[in-house]
Scaffold this active site. Structure first.
Site, mmCIF file in Angstrom:
data_model
loop_
_atom_site.group_PDB
_atom_site.id
_atom_site.type_symbol
_atom_site.label_atom_id
_atom_site.label_comp_id
_atom_site.label_asym_id
_atom_site.label_seq_id
_atom_site.Cartn_x
_atom_site.Cartn_y
_atom_site.Cartn_z
ATOM 1 N N TRP A 140 11.030 -5.431 22.931
ATOM 2 C CA TRP A 140 12.065 -6.208 22.238
ATOM 3 C C TRP A 140 12.080 -5.874 20.736
ATOM 4 C CZ3 TRP A 140 10.652 -10.258 18.679
ATOM 5 C CH2 TRP A 140 11.759 -10.798 18.028
ATOM 6 N N HIS A 141 10.902 -5.592 20.175
ATOM 7 C CA HIS A 141 10.854 -5.304 18.740
ATOM 8 C C HIS A 141 11.600 -4.009 18.389
ATOM 9 C CE1 HIS A 141 7.534 -8.267 18.756
ATOM 10 N NE2 HIS A 141 7.982 -8.533 17.548
ATOM 11 N N GLY A 142 11.740 -3.102 19.342
ATOM 12 C CA GLY A 142 12.474 -1.868 19.065
ATOM 13 C C GLY A 142 12.185 -0.808 20.103
#
Lengths: 87, 471
Positions: B325-327
């Site tokens: 989700w962070h990247g």
């Protein structure tokens, strides 16, 4: 079932409450003191973002510097720069 | 529009005044706050407001449709479609470059000369957070954990309320929506506690986090091979404190600002580096996100209801997805894998380590061990890419004879202060709130103004964006 979220401000710190009018008074007082003490920052901000306001911001800054209100901000800024520079 | 700026101060004073003027007209007050939230969001990019409005309409319509039928299959279809649409929007903005790149590589392998062009669209700030709000509302309506929202205005304010819009905390509908009813509204505000939170948040962000970033974290992580082991180790500790002070500072300000406008927010950080296990860490760090992942990912995967192996798998998958989700980068995958794997190993080994966690020495040991494991994970999180993270870890063992070159006394002092904050007794804060609350409101405000001026003077020049704005 999802667990209930708990309040960031606990119950005992909710005992002394203010009305929305009180919040306005407090916010305005804070904003005025901040602008008086941070007039350098106000002038720099006006230079960058609102040049049309810059002459007034500089006038205020100079006036406040003359009565010594900038001294608090300047002293702290010098201390911070000294500590960072000593690095 | 960042919180610690003059523009935001002017904006917030205007919102407080308008909100107070509408105190006897609750509907009007909600309109003012929603409009203010959209104005706040439009400062980044006015087009993002359309996305926010679409996301709000999707959540509102899905909630109504789910609540309108008792047929389980239909409810499942509605919730599935709505969650897929929300995730589709998020994935489009966060992962489309990765998908385009992969597709182009695939086309190259099968000798097709066509190239899919990259779309030049910026990631809308806060898209993850309002998507999480939307999904939690829809799923909670489906699970009947929250009543359906019948007022579009309430949904609009829930999704857009500016203190939490761009980086949380993630406020559940079941927590926030009841605050929007006439009967629940409280006209009175815990003003002193809110002020103290805002001031602490400002100090943590503008002084501690920003000095650590400029003083050691940014230069060392930019070129880890140029520094000795001592500087690298201090840079990791500094980043652990920087990200804590940056993110918890933002959250403190968000909570304080919301309280000044008459709304409660949930707790998001509880001195995370004093955690004695990884599980404990995730109960103290970004609590609203870890609870969100637990309730909408870990539990639907089966949680700890199945076999032991399935529990480990679910822990691992939850953290892996949390990392992704962070990247769309391998370094975030590694961060998620390490946390997921660490949680699984910790759970597996608990039967042997539980005894050692009871004594004072044992508690201290496990606190240090947990902190250092979290720091290892932060290296992947902060490094430019996966390869640089490995290079950083390799370099940690070298150049100790060079001593400390980059870390100044100020930096070391701020790291120590960051650790001290983890052990700040709750009663000290309560005492400060009690003492300050004896002053009249104008004096509290004046004092707060002086503290903000001091923080502004002490901090480095300029305000760096909050770390979590990029997610």
């Amino acid at each position: 079932m999802a667990e209930k979220q708990s309040d960031a401000i606990a119950g005992q710190n909710r005992e002394r409450l203010a009305t929305p009018g009180g919040v306005v008074v407090m916010t305005l007082a804070g904003a005025v003191v901040l602008l008086l003490l941070c007039s350098h920052g106000l002038a720099e901000w006006a230079d960058r973002q609102y040049p049309e306001l810059a002459p007034y911001a500089h006038w205020l800054d100079e006036a406040l510097a003359q009565v010594g209100l900038s001294a608090f901000y300047d002293a702290l800024r010098s201390l911070a720069r000294m500590l960072a520079g000593a690095a | 529009m960042l919180f610690p700026t003059l523009v935001f101060l002017v904006f917030f004073v205007a919102v407080v005044i308008l909100s107070a003027l509408c105190r006897n007209h609750f509907q009007l007050r909600k309109i003012v706050l929603t409009a203010a939230s959209y104005i706040f969001y439009a400062q980044w990019n006015i087009w993002f407001c359309i996305l926010l409005a679409l996301s709000t309409m999707l959540s509102f319509a899905a909630g109504r449709m789910i609540a309108a039928t008792e047929r389980e299959q239909r409810r499942k279809i509605y919730v599935g479609l709505a969650v897929a649409l929300h995730l589709g929007i998020l994935a489009f903005f966060k992962y489309r470059d990765l998908v385009t790149e992969t597709l182009n590589e695939g086309l190259g392998w099968i000798n097709i000369a066509t190239e899919i062009p990259f779309l030049d669209i910026a990631l809308p700030i806060g898209v993850s957070f309002f998507t999480f709000h939307g999904i939690s509302y829809i799923v909670d309506v489906y699970r009947k954990d929250v009543g359906v929202c019948r007022q579009p205005l309430d949904m609009a304010l829930y999704m857009s309320f500016f203190p939490q819009l761009v980086a949380g905390p993630i406020v559940r509908a079941a927590y926030f929506l009841p605050q929007l009813t006439e009967t629940a509204r409280s006209a009175r505000v815990p003003v002193t506690a809110a002020l103290i939170l805002i001031l602490f948040g400002l100090f943590k962000k503008m002084v501690v986090a920003d000095y650590l970033a400029a003083g050691i974290v940014d230069p060392v992580f930019a070129s880890p091979t140029s520094f000795g082991g001592a500087d690298l180790l201090l840079a990791v500790y500094a980043y652990a404190i920087q990200i804590y002070c940056d993110f918890s500072g933002y959250t403190d300000m968000a909570i304080g600002l919301a309280e000044l406008l008459g709304f409660r927010f949930p707790v998001n950080f509880r001195q995370p580096y004093r955690a004695q296990s990884l599980q404990d860490f995730w109960r103290r760090w970004h609590i609203s996100l870890s609870n969100w992942l637990r309730d909408y990912l870990y539990k639907p995967l089966g949680g700890s209801r199945g076999s032991v192996l399935k529990t480990y798998r679910n822990l691992f998958l939850t953290m892996l997805l949390g990392g992704i989700w962070h990247g769309a980068q391998w370094k975030f995958v590694a961060w998620g894998v390490l946390h997921g794997g660490g949680l699984a190993v910790e759970r597996f080994s608990m039967r042997w380590t539980a005894k050692s966690r009871n004594s004072a020495g044992g508690k201290f040991f496990w606190m240090l061990a947990t902190f250092h494991f979290v720091c290892l994970c932060w290296i992947f999180f902060r490094a430019q890419d996966f390869a640089t993270a490995f290079l950083f870890i390799e370099s940690l063992g070298t150049g100790w004879d060079q001593g400390v070159q980059q870390a100044s006394g100020l930096v070391i002092g701020l790291i120590a202060l960051g650790f001290a904050l983890q052990f700040l007794p709750r009663r000290l804060l309560d005492g400060m709130i009690a003492a300050l609350s004896r002053l009249p409101l104008w004096a509290q405000g004046g004092l707060a103004g002086a503290v903000v001026a001091a923080v502004e003077a002490l901090g480095p020049d300029g305000i760096s964006p909050f770390i979590y704005f990029q997610f």
